[in-house]
Design a protein around this motif. Structure first.
Motif, mmCIF file in Angstrom:
data_model
loop_
_atom_site.group_PDB
_atom_site.id
_atom_site.type_symbol
_atom_site.label_atom_id
_atom_site.label_comp_id
_atom_site.label_asym_id
_atom_site.label_seq_id
_atom_site.Cartn_x
_atom_site.Cartn_y
_atom_site.Cartn_z
ATOM 1 N N ILE A 151 0.834 -1.200 0.000
ATOM 2 C CA ILE A 151 0.000 0.000 0.000
ATOM 3 C C ILE A 151 0.870 1.252 0.000
ATOM 4 C CG2 ILE A 151 -1.826 1.229 1.242
ATOM 5 C CD1 ILE A 151 -2.711 -1.417 0.023
ATOM 6 N N ILE A 152 2.042 1.184 0.685
ATOM 7 C CA ILE A 152 2.944 2.326 0.691
ATOM 8 C C ILE A 152 3.374 2.668 -0.731
ATOM 9 C CG2 ILE A 152 5.165 3.172 1.526
ATOM 10 C CD1 ILE A 152 3.092 2.884 3.702
ATOM 11 N N TRP A 153 3.550 1.639 -1.549
ATOM 12 C CA TRP A 153 3.979 1.860 -2.935
ATOM 13 C C TRP A 153 2.860 2.382 -3.817
ATOM 14 C CZ3 TRP A 153 8.824 1.045 -5.202
ATOM 15 C CH2 TRP A 153 9.808 0.541 -4.348
ATOM 16 N N LEU A 154 1.662 2.467 -3.281
ATOM 17 C CA LEU A 154 0.538 2.951 -4.088
ATOM 18 C C LEU A 154 0.749 4.388 -4.552
ATOM 19 C CD1 LEU A 154 -2.307 2.194 -5.123
ATOM 20 C CD2 LEU A 154 -3.230 3.113 -2.986
ATOM 21 N N CYS A 155 1.548 5.147 -3.799
ATOM 22 C CA CYS A 155 1.757 6.552 -4.157
ATOM 23 C C CYS A 155 2.429 6.681 -5.525
ATOM 24 C CB CYS A 155 2.579 7.262 -3.087
ATOM 25 S SG CYS A 155 4.204 6.540 -2.808
#
Length: 509
Positions: free
Chosen positions: A77-81
């Motif tokens: 989810i952190i990489w969703l940015c």
């Protein structure tokens, strides 16, 4: 025998005398000379600095964010940015750079601004643990202040990367024009420098003694692993500064004059209303795409559904499934991460070699066939990772994996350099040569292709963590989906993308 004047013009529509006179009086545009290959090479060098930071990001940040206390299921989810910022930032920046009237040129101001933003972002990420300490983090499994600083810097980094890469690609397309062969060469150069940046970045990520060279990076809040990451980012800043200066100095862009603006505005589907909203203009161009463009976008999307789980969890897979460790629990996980970075470094060497051979391969076999075979090879590598994981789980009696298991994993990482080189080059060359006649600027064209990259990344970021948790918390389920997607993309590319270069279609007015 001489052909009479009347015979030469028979069957051709005669222009009105006034129009003919006006055409003769109008000054002819200057003929563009071909840009030397060595200049294209220097312009493409900025990819080295950008990719150095990407390599550190891909190899170290997923393990690092788990060390800050974020569970594995939420790491994706952190990489969703990244894909979310790419969904808007790269098309918007490409659109703006197409119309930029700065005296420094259209693309160069965005490249420099992006490089400066990358510098700020990596400093925030490198000092996230120290920032968390200043905000009150004192022990505990989770460090909320550090996580907040990390996520903030991570968002800036992804926005900056998207701000820089799109104009870089568009600048190369500007310099090569409608010369399809040189467009492939320019993109191969870009891929080559990405490989060099990857080699240096992954080599930096695999070295565990940076904190000894930069002792000031170790603090009460930042241990040796954190200090290594921080030190590597300092080196990244130096590389970005050097390569950006080389690229910007070599570009020699001319400012976009009023004549260019009016002519570019008159061409293409946006001419009916040049003031319409950007997103409407972007998505409005879709109705002008030919079937071959849609196939390229489809294959790109399926290819990135294959790549993104690997890019997210490659070193984490090595630390968890191969070395059997967990973040913040002993030395085995970090040892696996470093071995994974070593494998990625070898992958980048193979990527560079493939980039040198790219243009010859595409000319001999066709870009679609080369792309399809590379995607099938990628699928086989992901299946190989699943086999290595299974074999290692059957023989996990010792504290360290068998040498054969580690060697097999590193070989798979290295072989993946071949399809990665194709992914970094061929889709951009194909899309650039197929939609140039629509009147879209090259910046917006790269943004359109980027949509086919970031939308699958959003899907993977949202689904891979929970999907992995559903099957026990490892990375194998995401790799299984990646293998299926890559194999499907390979078949479509081989069967549906024509081998020959496209004929010039009519300009849409």
């Amino acid at each position: 025998m001489a052909v009479p004047e009347a015979e030469r013009h028979r069957g051709r529509p005669r222009a009105p005398p006034q129009a003919a006179a006006a055409a003769m009086a109008r000054p002819r545009p200057p003929v563009k000379s071909r840009v030397p290959l060595r200049r294209l090479l220097r312009v493409a060098s900025v990819a080295c600095g950008i990719q150095f930071g990407w390599a550190l990001q891909l190899s170290l940040l997923t393990p690092y964010v788990q060390e800050l206390g974020i569970p594995h299921a939420w790491a994706s989810i952190i990489w969703l940015c990244g894909p979310l910022s790419g969904l808007l930032v790269q098309p918007l920046v490409g659109h703006m750079s197409d119309r930029c009237t700065s005296r420094f040129g259209r693309r160069r101001p965005f490249i420099v601004a992006g490089a400066l933003s990358i510098t700020v972002a990596v400093l925030i990420i490198g000092y996230s643990a120290d920032i968390g300490w200043w905000l009150g983090d004192r022990g505990g499994a989770t460090k909320p202040g550090a996580v907040g600083a990390f996520v903030f810097g991570f968002w800036i980094l992804d926005v900056a990367n998207n701000m820089t890469q799109g104009p870089c690609r568009a600048l190369l397309a500007d310099l090569t024009g409608q010369d399809h062969r040189r467009t492939r060469v320019a993109n191969a150069y870009f891929s080559l420098f990405m490989a060099v940046g990857n080699v240096l970045g992954f080599a930096a990520g695999s070295y565990s003694g940076w904190y000894k060279i930069f002792p000031f990076t170790m603090t009460s809040a930042c241990n040796a692993d954190c200090a290594n990451l921080k030190s590597a980012f300092f080196i990244d800043i130096a590389f970005i500064a050097i390569t950006t200066c080389i690229s910007v100095a070599a570009a020699q862009e001319l400012p976009l004059g009023s004549t260019d603006r009016s002519s570019s505005a008159a061409d293409g589907p946006e001419s009916s209303n040049t003031q319409e909203a950007f997103m409407w203009e972007l998505f409005g161009t879709f109705r002008y795409f030919s079937g071959s463009v849609w196939i390229i976008l489809l294959v790109t999307a399926l290819t990135w559904i294959g790549w993104f789980p690997f890019l997210l969890f490659d070193t984490d897979w090595m630390g968890r499934e191969i070395y059997g460790g967990k973040p913040n629990e002993g030395w085995t996980y970090n040892e696996g991460v470093r071995m994974g970075a070593l494998g990625l470094m070898l992958q980048s060497v193979v990527l560079g070699i493939t980039s040198v051979l790219m243009e010859k391969l595409c000319r001999k076999f066709g870009a679609g066939f080369v792309w399809g075979i590379s995607d099938i090879l990628m699928a086989l590598c992901f299946l190989g990772m699943l086999v290595v994981t299974y074999v290692n789980s059957m023989d996990s009696g010792g504290t360290s994996p068998a040498d054969g298991i580690v060697i097999a994993a590193i070989v798979i990482f290295a072989v993946l350099g071949v399809p990665l080189a194709i992914t970094y080059s061929v889709p951009y060359a194909l899309i650039s040569t197929r939609i140039e006649s629509l009147g879209l600027g090259q910046g917006l064209s790269m943004g359109v292709l980027n949509l086919a990259i970031v939308i699958p990344q959003v899907v993977v970021s949202l689904g891979s963590g929970p999907w992995d948790q559903l099957f026990g918390g490892g990375n194998s389920p995401a790799f299984a989906v990646a293998a299926i997607s890559a194999f499907t993309a390979g078949l479509i590319a081989i069967l549906a993308i024509p081998r020959s270069s496209p004929q010039k279609p009519r300009t849409v007015i």
